[in-house]
Design a protein around this motif. Structure first.
Motif, PDB file in Angstrom:
ATOM      1  N   ASN A  78       0.848  -1.206   0.000  1.00  0.00           N
ATOM      2  CA  ASN A  78       0.000   0.000   0.000  1.00  0.00           C
ATOM      3  C   ASN A  78       0.875   1.245   0.000  1.00  0.00           C
ATOM      4  N   GLY A  79       0.265   2.393  -0.227  1.00  0.00           N
ATOM      5  CA  GLY A  79       1.030   3.644  -0.257  1.00  0.00           C
ATOM      6  C   GLY A  79       1.151   4.279   1.118  1.00  0.00           C
ATOM      7  N   ALA A  80       0.249   3.909   2.035  1.00  0.00           N
ATOM      8  CA  ALA A  80       0.302   4.475   3.382  1.00  0.00           C
ATOM      9  C   ALA A  80       1.632   4.155   4.055  1.00  0.00           C
ATOM     10  N   MET A  81       2.139   2.950   3.791  1.00  0.00           N
ATOM     11  CA  MET A  81       3.394   2.540   4.438  1.00  0.00           C
ATOM     12  C   MET A  81       4.571   3.382   3.934  1.00  0.00           C
ATOM     13  N   VAL A  82       4.507   3.770   2.670  1.00  0.00           N
ATOM     14  CA  VAL A  82       5.580   4.596   2.087  1.00  0.00           C
ATOM     15  C   VAL A  82       5.506   6.003   2.682  1.00  0.00           C
ATOM     16  N   ALA A  83       4.278   6.515   2.777  1.00  0.00           N
ATOM     17  CA  ALA A  83       4.097   7.837   3.390  1.00  0.00           C
ATOM     18  C   ALA A  83       4.509   7.793   4.857  1.00  0.00           C
ATOM     19  N   ALA A  84       4.224   6.668   5.529  1.00  0.00           N
ATOM     20  CA  ALA A  84       4.545   6.554   6.961  1.00  0.00           C
ATOM     21  C   ALA A  84       6.051   6.629   7.211  1.00  0.00           C
ATOM     22  N   ILE A  85       6.820   5.865   6.446  1.00  0.00           N
ATOM     23  CA  ILE A  85       8.274   5.872   6.703  1.00  0.00           C
ATOM     24  C   ILE A  85       8.873   7.218   6.284  1.00  0.00           C
ATOM     25  N   THR A  86       8.316   7.813   5.234  1.00  0.00           N
ATOM     26  CA  THR A  86       8.822   9.123   4.796  1.00  0.00           C
ATOM     27  C   THR A  86       8.550  10.160   5.874  1.00  0.00           C
ATOM     28  N   SER A  87       7.373  10.100   6.464  1.00  0.00           N
ATOM     29  CA  SER A  87       7.020  11.031   7.528  1.00  0.00           C
ATOM     30  C   SER A  87       7.985  10.894   8.717  1.00  0.00           C
ATOM     31  N   LEU A  88       8.324   9.640   9.045  1.00  0.00           N
ATOM     32  CA  LEU A  88       9.274   9.429  10.156  1.00  0.00           C
ATOM     33  C   LEU A  88      10.636  10.018   9.804  1.00  0.00           C
ATOM     34  N   ALA A  89      11.048   9.830   8.530  1.00  0.00           N
ATOM     35  CA  ALA A  89      12.356  10.351   8.107  1.00  0.00           C
ATOM     36  C   ALA A  89      12.380  11.876   8.153  1.00  0.00           C
ATOM     37  N   VAL A  90      11.293  12.509   7.687  1.00  0.00           N
ATOM     38  CA  VAL A  90      11.227  13.979   7.709  1.00  0.00           C
ATOM     39  C   VAL A  90      11.226  14.467   9.153  1.00  0.00           C
ATOM     40  N   SER A  91      10.435  13.821   9.995  1.00  0.00           N
ATOM     41  CA  SER A  91      10.359  14.237  11.403  1.00  0.00           C
ATOM     42  C   SER A  91      11.695  14.077  12.117  1.00  0.00           C
ATOM     43  N   ALA A  92      12.480  13.075  11.676  1.00  0.00           N
ATOM     44  CA  ALA A  92      13.795  12.854  12.301  1.00  0.00           C
ATOM     45  C   ALA A  92      14.855  13.790  11.722  1.00  0.00           C
ATOM     46  N   GLY A  93      14.454  14.633  10.761  1.00  0.00           N
ATOM     47  CA  GLY A  93      15.405  15.588  10.176  1.00  0.00           C
ATOM     48  C   GLY A  93      16.362  14.962   9.187  1.00  0.00           C
ATOM     49  N   MET A  94      15.991  13.803   8.627  1.00  0.00           N
ATOM     50  CA  MET A  94      16.907  13.152   7.678  1.00  0.00           C
ATOM     51  C   MET A  94      16.944  13.912   6.356  1.00  0.00           C
ATOM     52  N   THR A  95      18.107  13.889   5.733  1.00  0.00           N
ATOM     53  CA  THR A  95      18.282  14.555   4.440  1.00  0.00           C
ATOM     54  C   THR A  95      17.483  13.810   3.376  1.00  0.00           C
ATOM     55  N   SER A  96      16.890  14.566   2.454  1.00  0.00           N
ATOM     56  CA  SER A  96      16.132  13.908   1.386  1.00  0.00           C
ATOM     57  C   SER A  96      17.092  13.228   0.413  1.00  0.00           C
ATOM     58  N   SER A  97      16.532  12.383  -0.471  1.00  0.00           N
ATOM     59  CA  SER A  97      17.361  11.641  -1.430  1.00  0.00           C
ATOM     60  C   SER A  97      17.832  12.568  -2.538  1.00  0.00           C
ATOM     61  N   ARG A  98      18.959  12.175  -3.130  1.00  0.00           N
ATOM     62  CA  ARG A  98      19.500  12.954  -4.251  1.00  0.00           C
ATOM     63  C   ARG A  98      18.513  12.945  -5.415  1.00  0.00           C
ATOM     64  N   PRO A  99      18.284  14.059  -6.104  1.00  0.00           N
ATOM     65  CA  PRO A  99      17.373  14.033  -7.250  1.00  0.00           C
ATOM     66  C   PRO A  99      17.904  13.029  -8.290  1.00  0.00           C
ATOM     67  N   GLY A 100      17.017  12.299  -8.912  1.00  0.00           N
ATOM     68  CA  GLY A 100      17.444  11.341  -9.933  1.00  0.00           C
ATOM     69  C   GLY A 100      17.991  10.039  -9.372  1.00  0.00           C
ATOM     70  N   PHE A 101      17.756   9.780  -8.070  1.00  0.00           N
ATOM     71  CA  PHE A 101      18.271   8.534  -7.477  1.00  0.00           C
ATOM     72  C   PHE A 101      17.703   7.325  -8.238  1.00  0.00           C
ATOM     73  N   ALA A 102      18.464   6.213  -8.186  1.00  0.00           N
ATOM     74  CA  ALA A 102      18.086   5.038  -8.971  1.00  0.00           C
ATOM     75  C   ALA A 102      17.188   4.092  -8.178  1.00  0.00           C
TER      76      ALA A 102
END
Ligand code: KG4
Ligand code: ZN
Length: 339
Positions: free
Chosen positions: A302-326
């Protein structure tokens, strides 16, 4: 708690085109378009059909998720997308769509690991604090026992399958029983009518480490069916399912005991299995381990799980992925977020 980053997550690793939207740890939308019926007559997912279906479904799935969440793309804080593991053509549709959106909207993008995302669904119950846990990840491609300190940057694998994944075993045995694809739900339904103690199928690698093996069980069921043509198929389904559930829970709970971790997250498609769920409740209560198992609808892709982990990463202040990542067809669970 109804604050935190507003995230749209896109999942296309297999045959589900799925988009989820979360705010912080609150689920706002979870829309899924599955191509499963197009694959059924082939008895398994056909990558090219899956990729084409993703391409066709993507715009409407995104729009429906936005409508459900009552937001517009401009409101988003970041976009997450499954970058691997999965079918490479299917992943490319999702990562291209997400990268295009991120570029057009000038939003940060996070490429995320499909396996870690399955476990991150646990975060969507905002009434419960996040805590270290053992993760039993059981899907069509993986069966692993994972130590989770922190879902976005501290997970380690304690054991994994040395042959078939649990879901794969369900799918293969379903084929032997002439059941529909995907086999997991079909066996689950048939097993309800059967006697789980009718046949004593082997428990692979029962006593050793945290690894799993399901190929011996598969051979045993196949031989049993050849030698006992008049058997009751529901008994075979129930006894097979019992052998899988028994070995999964025995090892996962032993991992809790040996590591001193007091919570068990069960995730991935096989976590939708009704017998696994009821037996997990019973055994965890007995072992005084807190069971954290998502609703069945959030166990399969499902897509909720992808949004969930992304939300945790943003909340933890993690750097976003490089544009064009493989996108990568194989990726270890120890790498939850792409660099
Ligand atoms: O996580 P998932 O949706 O996709 C992958 O990442 O692989 O898992 C799909 C797997 C399939 O093998 C399917 O047969 C199995 O999960 N599955 C089940 C049930 N629902 C789905 N297995 C047993 N019982 C179920 N109710
Ligand atoms: Zn999955």
């Amino acid at each position: 708690m109804n604050n935190g980053p507003l995230i749209l997550g896109i999942e296309t690793s297999c045959d589900e085109t799925a988009v989820g939207i979360v705010r912080g740890r609150t689920l706002l939308a979870n829309v899924i378009s599955s191509s499963v019926e197009e694959h059924a007559r082939f008895g398994g997912v056909v990558p090219e059909i899956a990729s084409r279906a993703h391409l066709e479904a993507m715009p409407s799935v995104i729009n429906e998720a936005l409508r459900t969440a009552k937001i517009s793309l401009r409101d988003l804080d970041a976009i997450g997308v499954t970058a691997g593991p999965g079918l490479i053509g299917a992943l490319l549709v999702g990562t291209s769509a997400a990268q295009g959106l991120a570029l057009a909207l000038d939003k940060p993008i996070y490429g995320v690991n499909h396996l870690s995302s399955h476990l991150a669904v646990d975060a969507l119950d905002e009434t419960r604090p996040l805590k270290p846990a053992i993760g039993l990840l059981v899907s069509g491609g993986h069966s692993s026992i994972i130590q989770v300190i922190n879902l976005v940057d501290k997970v380690s694998v304690l054991g994994a399958t040395i042959d078939d994944a649990a879901g794969e075993a369900f799918d293969k045995i379903a084929r032997l029983l002439e059941l529909d694809f995907p086999g997991g739900p079909a066996i689950d339904r048939l097993a309800i009518l059967g006697d789980r103690n009718a046949i004593d199928f082997p428990r692979g690698l029962a006593s050793s480490d945290f690894n799993f093996s399901f190929s011996g069980l598969k051979t045993a069921v196949s031989r049993y069916l050849q030698n006992t043509p008049k058997t009751v198929r529901a008994d075979v389904a129930a006894s097979f399912q019992e052998a899988v559930v028994d070995v999964l829970l025995t090892k996962a709970l032993r991992a809790c005991t040996e590591t001193g971790v007091e919570a068990l997250i069960i995730a991935g498609g096989v976590a939708a299995n009704s017998r696994l769920r009821s037996e997990a409740i019973r055994r965890c209560a007995e072992a005084k381990v807190e069971l954290r198992i998502p609703p069945a609808a959030l166990c399969t892709d499902n897509g909720a799980m992808v949004a969930a982990i992304t939300s945790l990463a943003v909340s933890a202040g993690m750097t976003s992925s490089r544009p064009g990542f493989a996108a990568l067809s194989t990726a270890p669970v120890e790498r939850p977020i792409w660099a």
